[in-house]
Design a protein around this motif. Structure first.
Motif, PDB file in Angstrom:
ATOM      1  N   ALA A  20       0.830  -1.202   0.000  1.00  0.00           N
ATOM      2  CA  ALA A  20       0.000   0.000   0.000  1.00  0.00           C
ATOM      3  C   ALA A  20       0.868   1.258   0.000  1.00  0.00           C
ATOM      4  CB  ALA A  20      -0.935  -0.015   1.204  1.00  0.00           C
ATOM      5  N   LEU A  21       1.906   1.294   0.852  1.00  0.00           N
ATOM      6  CA  LEU A  21       2.773   2.470   0.927  1.00  0.00           C
ATOM      7  C   LEU A  21       3.552   2.679  -0.366  1.00  0.00           C
ATOM      8  CD1 LEU A  21       4.132   2.113   4.573  1.00  0.00           C
ATOM      9  CD2 LEU A  21       2.539   3.843   3.704  1.00  0.00           C
ATOM     10  N   GLN A  22       3.804   1.618  -1.086  1.00  0.00           N
ATOM     11  CA  GLN A  22       4.486   1.762  -2.367  1.00  0.00           C
ATOM     12  C   GLN A  22       3.657   2.596  -3.348  1.00  0.00           C
ATOM     13  OE1 GLN A  22       4.915  -1.587  -5.145  1.00  0.00           O
ATOM     14  NE2 GLN A  22       7.134  -1.423  -4.919  1.00  0.00           N
ATOM     15  N   GLY A  23       2.349   2.698  -3.085  1.00  0.00           N
ATOM     16  CA  GLY A  23       1.461   3.468  -3.945  1.00  0.00           C
ATOM     17  C   GLY A  23       1.737   4.961  -3.948  1.00  0.00           C
ATOM     18  N   PHE A  24       2.676   5.431  -3.124  1.00  0.00           N
ATOM     19  CA  PHE A  24       3.063   6.841  -3.154  1.00  0.00           C
ATOM     20  C   PHE A  24       3.594   7.251  -4.527  1.00  0.00           C
ATOM     21  CE2 PHE A  24       2.242   7.112   1.219  1.00  0.00           C
ATOM     22  CZ  PHE A  24       2.477   8.390   1.692  1.00  0.00           C
ATOM     23  N   TYR A  25       4.034   6.281  -5.335  1.00  0.00           N
ATOM     24  CA  TYR A  25       4.580   6.629  -6.653  1.00  0.00           C
ATOM     25  C   TYR A  25       3.527   7.228  -7.587  1.00  0.00           C
ATOM     26  CZ  TYR A  25       2.446   2.607  -9.017  1.00  0.00           C
ATOM     27  OH  TYR A  25       1.542   1.723  -9.563  1.00  0.00           O
TER      28      TYR A  25
END
Length: 488
Positions: free
Chosen positions: A110-115
């Protein structure tokens, strides 16, 4: 890049080159993991169906962080936000490597979705650095085309490299490769990209942030529950309605704030509301239709009476053709601007998306037919991916550039979330059972007709909405008073 240098903007061309590397890495993230999802499920000891929670969690977080980071970009500077979001994405990517439990992997995913903030922030950064130049809108459009082309090429490279390495490397080592690429991005931005001039400052609207958080969590969470529990589940509908009610409250609160998180008055702009609506409608096909395309291609017509019966390799070629056509559409968009007004080009791109998907209704029985349909839709899709944030930047007030470009991504994400729910219900609502035990099940042909029809009609609706855009919108000032492109 040569066009940018020949126009006398060597410094901007250099920045676009660095940002293109960032978008290439974004493409790797979007293409690399898909061929590995089954291997990841086995590595974590989970059922294949649980992989859907990864998509839902990242989609929910993305819908929330984009408007917040876009606002911070206008306040503090786009480069700072780009650095922070890249750092978070890198840490999350390394987190995937070391996660041994599903819940840890889910949080990191989920945090990787910052991209997802990268492209709108990059376009806002380019616009901010070129705003005072006489052809800033044209330069931003050309830059956007280069960035989107890099994004799609990265997606192809990611998918191909993952497929080639999956048989020889263990899952943790496979997951390390994109993490290293994102870490490199951080240093590329740190040393290669300069900050946009004159951030507007201000303070973050914390009440608005809290309201928006609860609204988006309720709305996207309700949609996820609908997909899991089916359209007859009353509780899921209540959660969706709660999310919509909170969004309405959020809009009213923001109208009264002197420095809102999202200036909802942007939706009243004659040039911007059709762009935002188009982004949401476009999200239906670009985010919601790819999984149904893949499953239709793999469906065996000898068993179910429809489908392409394609192998994994043939399906990859089909998807690859779509992605390559998006590259072509992104690069062609800036060239078409020399002949047509941006408004007409956006209408034409939406028309290509509509044509490609509606062609599936009569022509879906052969592999060549499917490739042809997807190439037509892909050219229009690539143009829209490049055009929408650059059009929003050109039409937005100087202090709202990041917010406007971010909103195109936010509403696109919400459109994709709704489409994912609708398409999941359409394909699962009526199952075609295999005639023999062990053959499995496939979504009904009626469900696929629903997917293609919805994608086509939403693109038609987007083209109609864009007809209400002022004829000279998104153009450079000299074009409006001199010799503008054709505008009818």
């Amino acid at each position: 890049m040569h066009r940018l240098r020949s126009a006398g903007f060597a410094s901007i061309a250099g920045i676009v080159g660095f940002l293109a590397f960032v978008e290439f890495t974004s493409g790797i993230l979007q293409g690399y993991y898909t061929p590995l999802l089954t291997d990841i499920a086995r590595h974590l000891g989970i059922h294949d169906a649980d992989v859907n929670w990864l998509e839902g969690a990242q989609l929910m977080l993305s819908a929330l962080v984009v408007p917040v980071l876009a606002k911070l970009g206008d306040m503090l500077g786009q480069r700072k936000v780009l650095l922070v979001s890249t750092a978070v994405t890198a840490l999350a990517s390394f987190g995937l490597v070391f996660a041994q439990e599903f819940w840890m992997f889910l949080v990191a995913w989920a945090l990787q979705g910052f991209y997802v903030i990268w492209l709108p922030i990059e376009i806002a950064l380019i616009w901010s650095r070129t705003r005072e130049r006489p052809n800033s809108a044209r330069l931003t459009r050309t830059s956007a085309g280069v960035l989107v082309a890099a994004l799609q090429l990265g997606a192809i490279a990611g998918a191909l490299s993952a497929g080639a390495l999956a048989e020889t490397l263990p899952v943790p080592v496979l997951l390390l490769i994109p993490a290293v690429a994102v870490a490199l991005c951080f240093f590329v931005i740190l040393f290669g990209v300069k900050e946009a001039p004159n951030p507007v400052g201000g303070s973050l609207d914390y009440p608005g942030l809290l309201l928006l958080s609860f609204a988006l969590i309720a709305f996207t969470g309700g949609l996820s529950l609908l997909r899991v529990n089916g359209p007859a589940d009353l509780f899921s509908w209540l959660i969706v309605m709660l999310g919509l009610a909170l969004l309405a409250v959020f809009a009213r609160v923001e109208l009264s704030r002197p420095d809102p998180l999202i200036d909802v008055r942007l939706f009243r702009s004659s040039a911007l509301w059709p762009v935002f609506l188009t982004a949401g409608l476009f999200g239906v096909s670009v985010l919601g239709a790819q999984a149904p395309l893949s499953t239709f291609a793999r469906t065996d017509p000898s068993v179910y009476g429809y489908g392409l019966g394609a192998s994994a390799g043939q399906t990859s070629i089909l998807i690859g053709s779509y992605v390559l056509s998006m590259v072509a559409g992104a690069l062609l968009y800036a060239q078409v601007m020399k002949l047509l007004a941006p408004r007409l080009a956006l209408i034409g791109a939406s028309g290509l998306v509509a044509t490609g998907y509606l062609l599936f209704l009569p022509f879906h029985d052969g592999y060549v037919q499917a490739v042809t349909n997807m190439v037509i839709a892909g050219i229009g899709s690539g143009a829209l991916v490049a055009a929408l944030p650059s059009a929003a930047a050109a039409a937005a007030p100087a202090t709202q550039t990041g917010v406007a470009t971010g909103l195109t991504n936010s509403v696109k994400t919400l459109g994709g979330a709704m489409a994912s729910c609708v398409f999941g219900i359409a394909l699962l609502g009526t199952l075609t059972s295999a005639p023999a035990a062990g053959e499995g099940t496939a979504g009904s042909l009626t469900g696929y007709f629903t997917v293609w029809t919805v994608c086509g009609l939403t693109a038609v609706a987007a083209a109609v909405a864009l007809c209400f855009v002022p004829k000279t919108a998104f153009q450079d000032a000299p074009e409006r008073v001199g010799q503008p492109p054709v505008a009818v």
